[in-house]
Design a protein around this motif. Structure first.
Motif, PDB file in Angstrom:
ATOM      1  N   LEU A   1       0.829  -1.208   0.000  1.00  0.00           N
ATOM      2  CA  LEU A   1       0.000   0.000   0.000  1.00  0.00           C
ATOM      3  C   LEU A   1       0.862   1.256   0.000  1.00  0.00           C
ATOM      4  CD1 LEU A   1      -2.800  -1.062   2.512  1.00  0.00           C
ATOM      5  CD2 LEU A   1      -2.920  -0.968   0.009  1.00  0.00           C
ATOM      6  N   ILE A   2       1.953   1.231   0.749  1.00  0.00           N
ATOM      7  CA  ILE A   2       2.895   2.355   0.749  1.00  0.00           C
ATOM      8  C   ILE A   2       3.473   2.527  -0.658  1.00  0.00           C
ATOM      9  CG2 ILE A   2       5.129   3.177   1.629  1.00  0.00           C
ATOM     10  CD1 ILE A   2       2.956   3.405   3.726  1.00  0.00           C
ATOM     11  N   ALA A   3       3.885   1.413  -1.269  1.00  0.00           N
ATOM     12  CA  ALA A   3       4.473   1.460  -2.616  1.00  0.00           C
ATOM     13  C   ALA A   3       3.478   2.017  -3.629  1.00  0.00           C
ATOM     14  CB  ALA A   3       4.933   0.066  -3.033  1.00  0.00           C
ATOM     15  N   GLU A   4       2.238   1.568  -3.567  1.00  0.00           N
ATOM     16  CA  GLU A   4       1.223   2.067  -4.497  1.00  0.00           C
ATOM     17  C   GLU A   4       1.017   3.572  -4.331  1.00  0.00           C
ATOM     18  OE1 GLU A   4      -2.300  -0.255  -3.907  1.00  0.00           O
ATOM     19  OE2 GLU A   4      -1.375  -2.059  -4.722  1.00  0.00           O
ATOM     20  N   GLN A   5       0.982   4.041  -3.085  1.00  0.00           N
ATOM     21  CA  GLN A   5       0.769   5.475  -2.860  1.00  0.00           C
ATOM     22  C   GLN A   5       1.946   6.293  -3.375  1.00  0.00           C
ATOM     23  OE1 GLN A   5      -2.143   6.928  -1.694  1.00  0.00           O
ATOM     24  NE2 GLN A   5      -1.083   8.686  -2.558  1.00  0.00           N
ATOM     25  N   ILE A   6       3.158   5.822  -3.114  1.00  0.00           N
ATOM     26  CA  ILE A   6       4.345   6.547  -3.588  1.00  0.00           C
ATOM     27  C   ILE A   6       4.391   6.561  -5.109  1.00  0.00           C
ATOM     28  CG2 ILE A   6       6.878   6.470  -3.679  1.00  0.00           C
ATOM     29  CD1 ILE A   6       6.773   5.598  -0.718  1.00  0.00           C
ATOM     30  N   SER A   7       3.993   5.442  -5.735  1.00  0.00           N
ATOM     31  CA  SER A   7       4.012   5.406  -7.202  1.00  0.00           C
ATOM     32  C   SER A   7       2.965   6.345  -7.795  1.00  0.00           C
ATOM     33  CB  SER A   7       3.820   3.980  -7.723  1.00  0.00           C
ATOM     34  OG  SER A   7       2.507   3.527  -7.503  1.00  0.00           O
ATOM     35  N   LYS A   8       1.957   6.731  -7.017  1.00  0.00           N
ATOM     36  CA  LYS A   8       0.990   7.748  -7.463  1.00  0.00           C
ATOM     37  C   LYS A   8       1.522   9.151  -7.181  1.00  0.00           C
ATOM     38  CE  LYS A   8      -3.011   4.836  -6.533  1.00  0.00           C
ATOM     39  NZ  LYS A   8      -4.138   4.621  -5.603  1.00  0.00           N
ATOM     40  N   ASP A   9       2.219   9.315  -6.050  1.00  0.00           N
ATOM     41  CA  ASP A   9       2.670  10.636  -5.623  1.00  0.00           C
ATOM     42  C   ASP A   9       3.862  11.158  -6.429  1.00  0.00           C
ATOM     43  OD1 ASP A   9       0.725  10.590  -3.675  1.00  0.00           O
ATOM     44  OD2 ASP A   9       2.090  10.006  -2.064  1.00  0.00           O
ATOM     45  N   LEU A  10       4.810  10.298  -6.762  1.00  0.00           N
ATOM     46  CA  LEU A  10       6.020  10.763  -7.451  1.00  0.00           C
ATOM     47  C   LEU A  10       5.728  11.381  -8.817  1.00  0.00           C
ATOM     48  CD1 LEU A  10       8.771   8.176  -6.458  1.00  0.00           C
ATOM     49  CD2 LEU A  10       8.557  10.559  -5.749  1.00  0.00           C
ATOM     50  N   PRO A  11       4.860  10.789  -9.647  1.00  0.00           N
ATOM     51  CA  PRO A  11       4.560  11.463 -10.918  1.00  0.00           C
ATOM     52  C   PRO A  11       3.907  12.831 -10.721  1.00  0.00           C
ATOM     53  CG  PRO A  11       3.965   9.164 -11.057  1.00  0.00           C
ATOM     54  CD  PRO A  11       4.311   9.435  -9.614  1.00  0.00           C
ATOM     55  N   GLU A  12       3.087  12.967  -9.696  1.00  0.00           N
ATOM     56  CA  GLU A  12       2.499  14.276  -9.407  1.00  0.00           C
ATOM     57  C   GLU A  12       3.582  15.281  -9.051  1.00  0.00           C
ATOM     58  OE1 GLU A  12      -0.600  15.486  -9.771  1.00  0.00           O
ATOM     59  OE2 GLU A  12      -1.000  13.557 -10.729  1.00  0.00           O
ATOM     60  N   LEU A  13       4.535  14.853  -8.251  1.00  0.00           N
ATOM     61  CA  LEU A  13       5.648  15.714  -7.887  1.00  0.00           C
ATOM     62  C   LEU A  13       6.446  16.106  -9.133  1.00  0.00           C
ATOM     63  CD1 LEU A  13       7.381  17.042  -5.682  1.00  0.00           C
ATOM     64  CD2 LEU A  13       8.644  14.891  -5.537  1.00  0.00           C
ATOM     65  N   ALA A  14       6.619  15.153 -10.029  1.00  0.00           N
ATOM     66  CA  ALA A  14       7.374  15.427 -11.259  1.00  0.00           C
ATOM     67  C   ALA A  14       6.675  16.477 -12.122  1.00  0.00           C
ATOM     68  CB  ALA A  14       7.564  14.139 -12.056  1.00  0.00           C
ATOM     69  N   ARG A  15       5.348  16.557 -12.035  1.00  0.00           N
ATOM     70  CA  ARG A  15       4.619  17.541 -12.825  1.00  0.00           C
ATOM     71  C   ARG A  15       4.724  18.941 -12.229  1.00  0.00           C
ATOM     72  NH1 ARG A  15       2.111  12.936 -14.271  1.00  0.00           N
ATOM     73  NH2 ARG A  15       0.376  12.493 -12.928  1.00  0.00           N
ATOM     74  N   SER A  16       5.098  19.042 -10.973  1.00  0.00           N
ATOM     75  CA  SER A  16       5.254  20.367 -10.377  1.00  0.00           C
ATOM     76  C   SER A  16       6.570  20.970 -10.861  1.00  0.00           C
ATOM     77  CB  SER A  16       5.228  20.285  -8.854  1.00  0.00           C
ATOM     78  OG  SER A  16       6.333  19.570  -8.381  1.00  0.00           O
ATOM     79  N   ASN A  17       6.609  22.258 -10.989  1.00  0.00           N
ATOM     80  CA  ASN A  17       7.784  22.966 -11.506  1.00  0.00           C
ATOM     81  C   ASN A  17       8.232  22.407 -12.845  1.00  0.00           C
ATOM     82  OD1 ASN A  17       7.971  24.765  -9.368  1.00  0.00           O
ATOM     83  ND2 ASN A  17       9.157  23.318  -8.162  1.00  0.00           N
ATOM     84  N   ARG A  18       7.284  21.978 -13.627  1.00  0.00           N
ATOM     85  CA  ARG A  18       7.586  21.347 -14.903  1.00  0.00           C
ATOM     86  C   ARG A  18       8.390  22.262 -15.822  1.00  0.00           C
ATOM     87  NH1 ARG A  18       3.160  18.809 -19.032  1.00  0.00           N
ATOM     88  NH2 ARG A  18       4.648  17.651 -20.272  1.00  0.00           N
ATOM     89  N   PHE A  19       8.039  23.539 -15.861  1.00  0.00           N
ATOM     90  CA  PHE A  19       8.713  24.466 -16.764  1.00  0.00           C
ATOM     91  C   PHE A  19      10.191  24.603 -16.421  1.00  0.00           C
ATOM     92  CE2 PHE A  19       9.946  28.804 -18.024  1.00  0.00           C
ATOM     93  CZ  PHE A  19       9.748  28.691 -19.393  1.00  0.00           C
ATOM     94  N   GLU A  20      10.498  24.816 -15.123  1.00  0.00           N
ATOM     95  CA  GLU A  20      11.902  24.975 -14.722  1.00  0.00           C
ATOM     96  C   GLU A  20      12.701  23.704 -14.977  1.00  0.00           C
ATOM     97  OE1 GLU A  20       9.392  25.705 -12.522  1.00  0.00           O
ATOM     98  OE2 GLU A  20       9.500  27.885 -12.458  1.00  0.00           O
ATOM     99  N   ARG A  21      12.092  22.553 -14.670  1.00  0.00           N
ATOM    100  CA  ARG A  21      12.783  21.285 -14.890  1.00  0.00           C
ATOM    101  C   ARG A  21      13.029  21.068 -16.377  1.00  0.00           C
ATOM    102  NH1 ARG A  21       9.400  18.416 -12.732  1.00  0.00           N
ATOM    103  NH2 ARG A  21       8.388  17.554 -14.550  1.00  0.00           N
ATOM    104  N   ARG A  22      12.032  21.410 -17.200  1.00  0.00           N
ATOM    105  CA  ARG A  22      12.176  21.234 -18.639  1.00  0.00           C
ATOM    106  C   ARG A  22      13.271  22.138 -19.188  1.00  0.00           C
ATOM    107  NH1 ARG A  22       9.865  18.500 -23.106  1.00  0.00           N
ATOM    108  NH2 ARG A  22      11.325  19.097 -24.714  1.00  0.00           N
ATOM    109  N   MET A  23      13.352  23.370 -18.678  1.00  0.00           N
ATOM    110  CA  MET A  23      14.407  24.284 -19.125  1.00  0.00           C
ATOM    111  C   MET A  23      15.782  23.719 -18.754  1.00  0.00           C
ATOM    112  SD  MET A  23      12.841  28.093 -18.414  1.00  0.00           S
ATOM    113  CE  MET A  23      14.465  28.783 -18.437  1.00  0.00           C
ATOM    114  N   HIS A  24      15.892  23.150 -17.580  1.00  0.00           N
ATOM    115  CA  HIS A  24      17.167  22.577 -17.144  1.00  0.00           C
ATOM    116  C   HIS A  24      17.557  21.401 -18.046  1.00  0.00           C
ATOM    117  CE1 HIS A  24      20.404  21.594 -14.425  1.00  0.00           C
ATOM    118  NE2 HIS A  24      19.956  20.353 -14.345  1.00  0.00           N
TER     119      HIS A  24
END
Length: 108
Positions: free
Chosen positions: A58-81
């Motif tokens: 259950l922890i693994a499933e939740q983290i696998s949902k949370d990490l992609p959401e985190l990756a979408r945050s600050n998308r513009f700055e990360r993409r520029m980098h």
């Protein structure tokens, strides 16, 4: 209801038969994001699971949902980098080659 036939082939898999797919996916994500080994990633999940008394899957499933959401945050700055890394990679190769040639010429 009949049992599945022995001739019915399942798609090949690279995963260990002892690791559930959501867990394997989360381990891979943690390994990539945190630059850690599979054993270290598993130890982190196990610790969180034990400390919170929640099933590891259950922890693994939740983290696998949370990490992609985190990756979408600050998308513009990360993409520029990332774009900067890609567009300037040739310069780093040229600089490294020049340093290597310079070192070789100093050894003669």
């Amino acid at each position: 209801m009949t049992a599945p036939s022995r001739n019915a082939q399942q798609p090949p898999s690279r995963r260990s038969p002892n690791v559930a797919p959501p867990l394997e996916q989360t381990l891979g994500m943690l390994m990539f994001v945190c630059d850690i080994s599979a054993d270290q990633a598993f130890a982190i999940l196990r610790t969180v699971s034990q400390d919170r008394t929640i099933k590891l899957t259950l922890i693994a499933e939740q983290i696998s949902k949370d990490l992609p959401e985190l990756a979408r945050s600050n998308r513009f700055e990360r993409r520029m980098h990332i774009d900067g890394i890609l567009s300037n990679a040739h310069r780093r190769v040229v600089d490294a080659t020049a340093r290597l040639l310079n070192e070789e010429s100093n050894n003669f």
